[in-house]
Design an enzyme around this catalytic site. Structure first.
Site, PDB file in Angstrom:
ATOM      1  N   LYS A   1      -2.380   9.520   4.377  1.00  0.00           N
ATOM      2  CA  LYS A   1      -2.789   8.890   5.609  1.00  0.00           C
ATOM      3  C   LYS A   1      -1.438   8.067   5.618  1.00  0.00           C
ATOM      4  O   LYS A   1      -0.640   7.765   4.708  1.00  0.00           O
ATOM      5  CB  LYS A   1      -3.780   7.873   5.634  1.00  0.00           C
ATOM      6  N   HIS A   2      -0.995   7.373   6.711  1.00  0.00           N
ATOM      7  CA  HIS A   2      -1.640   7.448   8.121  1.00  0.00           C
ATOM      8  C   HIS A   2      -0.602   8.331   9.199  1.00  0.00           C
ATOM      9  O   HIS A   2       0.251   7.913   9.479  1.00  0.00           O
ATOM     10  CB  HIS A   2      -1.720   6.129   8.788  1.00  0.00           C
TER      11      HIS A   2
ATOM     12  N   ARG B   1       0.933  -1.168   0.183  1.00  0.00           N
ATOM     13  CA  ARG B   1      -0.177  -0.012   0.153  1.00  0.00           C
ATOM     14  C   ARG B   1       0.796   1.177   0.182  1.00  0.00           C
ATOM     15  O   ARG B   1       0.528   2.372  -0.055  1.00  0.00           O
ATOM     16  CB  ARG B   1      -0.913   0.016   1.322  1.00  0.00           C
TER      17      ARG B   1
ATOM     18  N   ASP C   1      -8.519   7.424  11.728  1.00  0.00           N
ATOM     19  CA  ASP C   1      -8.810   6.158  11.296  1.00  0.00           C
ATOM     20  C   ASP C   1      -9.899   5.406  12.094  1.00  0.00           C
ATOM     21  O   ASP C   1     -10.329   5.900  13.128  1.00  0.00           O
ATOM     22  CB  ASP C   1      -7.630   5.282  11.411  1.00  0.00           C
TER      23      ASP C   1
ATOM     24  N   HIS D   1      -5.432  -2.481  13.184  1.00  0.00           N
ATOM     25  CA  HIS D   1      -6.598  -3.159  13.412  1.00  0.00           C
ATOM     26  C   HIS D   1      -6.598  -4.123  14.604  1.00  0.00           C
ATOM     27  O   HIS D   1      -7.810  -4.237  15.167  1.00  0.00           O
ATOM     28  CB  HIS D   1      -6.770  -3.919  12.066  1.00  0.00           C
TER      29      HIS D   1
END
Length: 471
Positions: free
Chosen positions: A165-166, A135, A250, A178
């Site tokens: 982001k982030h 990513r 987020d 997460h």
């Protein structure tokens, strides 16, 4: 409770929800001043959903994670028409990155989406990173900065707001936020040299939004995640880097913060730290109202200044106002995704499949940001060219199947990260030296008759690899 305070609290919330139509509670909330909504693959495709939202409030900030590559919502069922950031960084053609960004923006603009939670401008400095990886545009700040600017320029030229982001950078971590709170072990000097330049470049390029990461960065704040740190969000991002656009969290149900605080505590603390919009990946009417009530209670108790809440709501409105003034008629650029995927393909060795192969997918668990319905695509791409192609899916750390006389294609992901995947490659090549290995992530050392790195998961990346293997 004053109606104005009620509406201010609703204005800063961006909830997700189930279903392909707008639930009644969401429609009611939009009428009460709800500022935004975030869409996921579970909501799409739907030709009715966004018009239903707009009918309740034309100025709703409708957001989606559409990075291209492995993180796609609009094309989760087919695989993305655009390669992801790593592929664009490997191709290293800024004009091509801008064209891809523009076409992603065009797709979202046609659907009437306000804000794309993209691009990721994290520098993937740690090869063991489980959540950024492909990513990221790459492992160096200069490369990431250049392509971040090109992507933002392309996306926003199509009339859709971009989101860098982030913040302050998720690249040098070994934990997926997460699942738990990652720690960035870097000095202030390292942060300024490596992680912060892409954000500075994005701000200078006029990015409309920034998303903060759920990260503990002890060099900046030893006690609070960045999402809740006024030192990080107001002191660094606002005052030192000069960002005055919309700052969004987020998703607050991610365990990095949700394991430590209630949703209401996260929302209040984030707003006090400098955040403008609270992203809630999925919620219910009760959950949304509990967030609203926590924010209003914090204002009434003096924990959160009403002026800070009003400022946050104004920045959310500013995104909607900007969107309303844009020309969303970017010209179609057909084939740019496949063009970029071809440019990103890196190959060691040589091999051409003479017949329908056995494709062995050596599955590694994709990170939590990836919708589980997103396909890898190579088997389908090869089957379209070589009817009779068959697939075997190997469970994580399972055993390879027995091979017959058919050509063998071993599909792996992130072999650089997984020792057991590298061992399966070695086992396959010992038995079948003519095997072709295709790595759809960050590749390790080449092996096999040919080693093909697509540098990302997307439909067009699979098509580019299949094209190379059959011609």
């Amino acid at each position: 409770m004053s109606p104005d305070l009620h509406r201010l609290a609703m204005a800063v919330l961006q909830p997700g929800f189930e279903g392909t139509t707008a639930p009644d509670w969401l429609r009611r909330a939009l009428g009460e001043g709800l500022g935004g909504a975030v869409l996921f693959a579970r909501n799409l495709p739907s030709e009715h959903l966004i018009p239903q939202i707009r009918a309740e409030n034309p100025d709703t900030v409708i957001a989606v994670d559409e990075e291209g590559g492995v993180v796609t919502r609009f094309e989760a069922r087919s695989g993305s028409s655009f390669p992801g950031n790593r592929a664009l960084g490997v191709a290293d053609d800024e004009a091509l990155t801008e064209r891809v960004g523009r076409q992603i923006g065009r797709m979202l603009a046609e659907a009437d989406v306000t804000l794309d939670y993209a691009p990721s401008v994290d520098v993937n400095a740690n090869p063991a990173n489980p959540v950024i990886g492909v990513r990221s545009f790459g492992p160096t700040s200069g490369l990431v900065s250049r392509h971040a600017v090109a992507y933002i320029r392309g996306l926003q030229s199509a009339g859709v707001a971009a989101c860098a982001k982030h913040f302050p950078g998720h690249g040098d971590t070994i934990t997926d936020s997460h699942l738990a709170l990652p720690t960035v072990h870097a000095t202030v000097e390292e942060l300024w040299e490596r992680d912060l330049p892409p954000f500075r470049a994005a701000i200078d390029a006029g990015v409309r939004s920034v998303m903060c990461g759920h990260l503990l960065v002890p060099a900046l704040d030893p006690s609070l995640p960045a999402t809740l740190s006024r030192t990080v969000l107001t002191g660094l991002l606002r005052e030192e880097l000069g960002f005055d656009g919309m700052l969004v969290t987020d998703a607050i149900e991610m365990k990095a913060v949700a394991a430590r605080y209630t949703p209401g505590e996260i929302a209040v603390r984030a707003l006090a730290a400098g955040v403008d919009a609270i992203c809630v990946g999925i919620t219910t009417e009760q959950g949304l109202r509990e967030l609203r009530d926590a924010i209003t209670a914090a204002v009434l108790s003096g924990e959160l200044a009403e002026s800070r809440l009003a400022e946050a709501a104004a920045r959310v409105r500013a995104i909607a106002e900007w969107y309303g003034k844009q020309d969303r008629s970017a010209a179609e650029d057909p084939g740019v995704g496949l063009e970029a995927a071809r440019a990103a393909l890196t190959v060691t060795g040589a091999a051409t499949l003479a017949g329908a192969p056995l494709v062995v997918e050596v599955n590694t668990r994709l990170n939590q940001a990836v919708d589980p319905s997103t396909p890898t695509g190579l088997t389908a791409a090869l089957a379209a060219r070589l009817p009779g192609t068959e697939r075997v899916v190997m469970a994580a750390e399972g055993e390879l199947p027995a091979f017959d006389e058919r050509p063998v294609v071993l599909v792996v992901h992130d072999s650089a990260r997984h020792a057991w995947v590298r061992e399966r490659i070695a086992q396959a090549v010992r038995v079948r030296p003519d095997a072709v290995v295709v790595d759809t992530g960050i590749p390790g050392e080449p092996a096999g008759a040919a080693f093909v790195a697509t540098n990302g998961l997307s439909r067009v990346s699979a098509e580019a690899a299949a094209e190379w293997l059959t011609t």
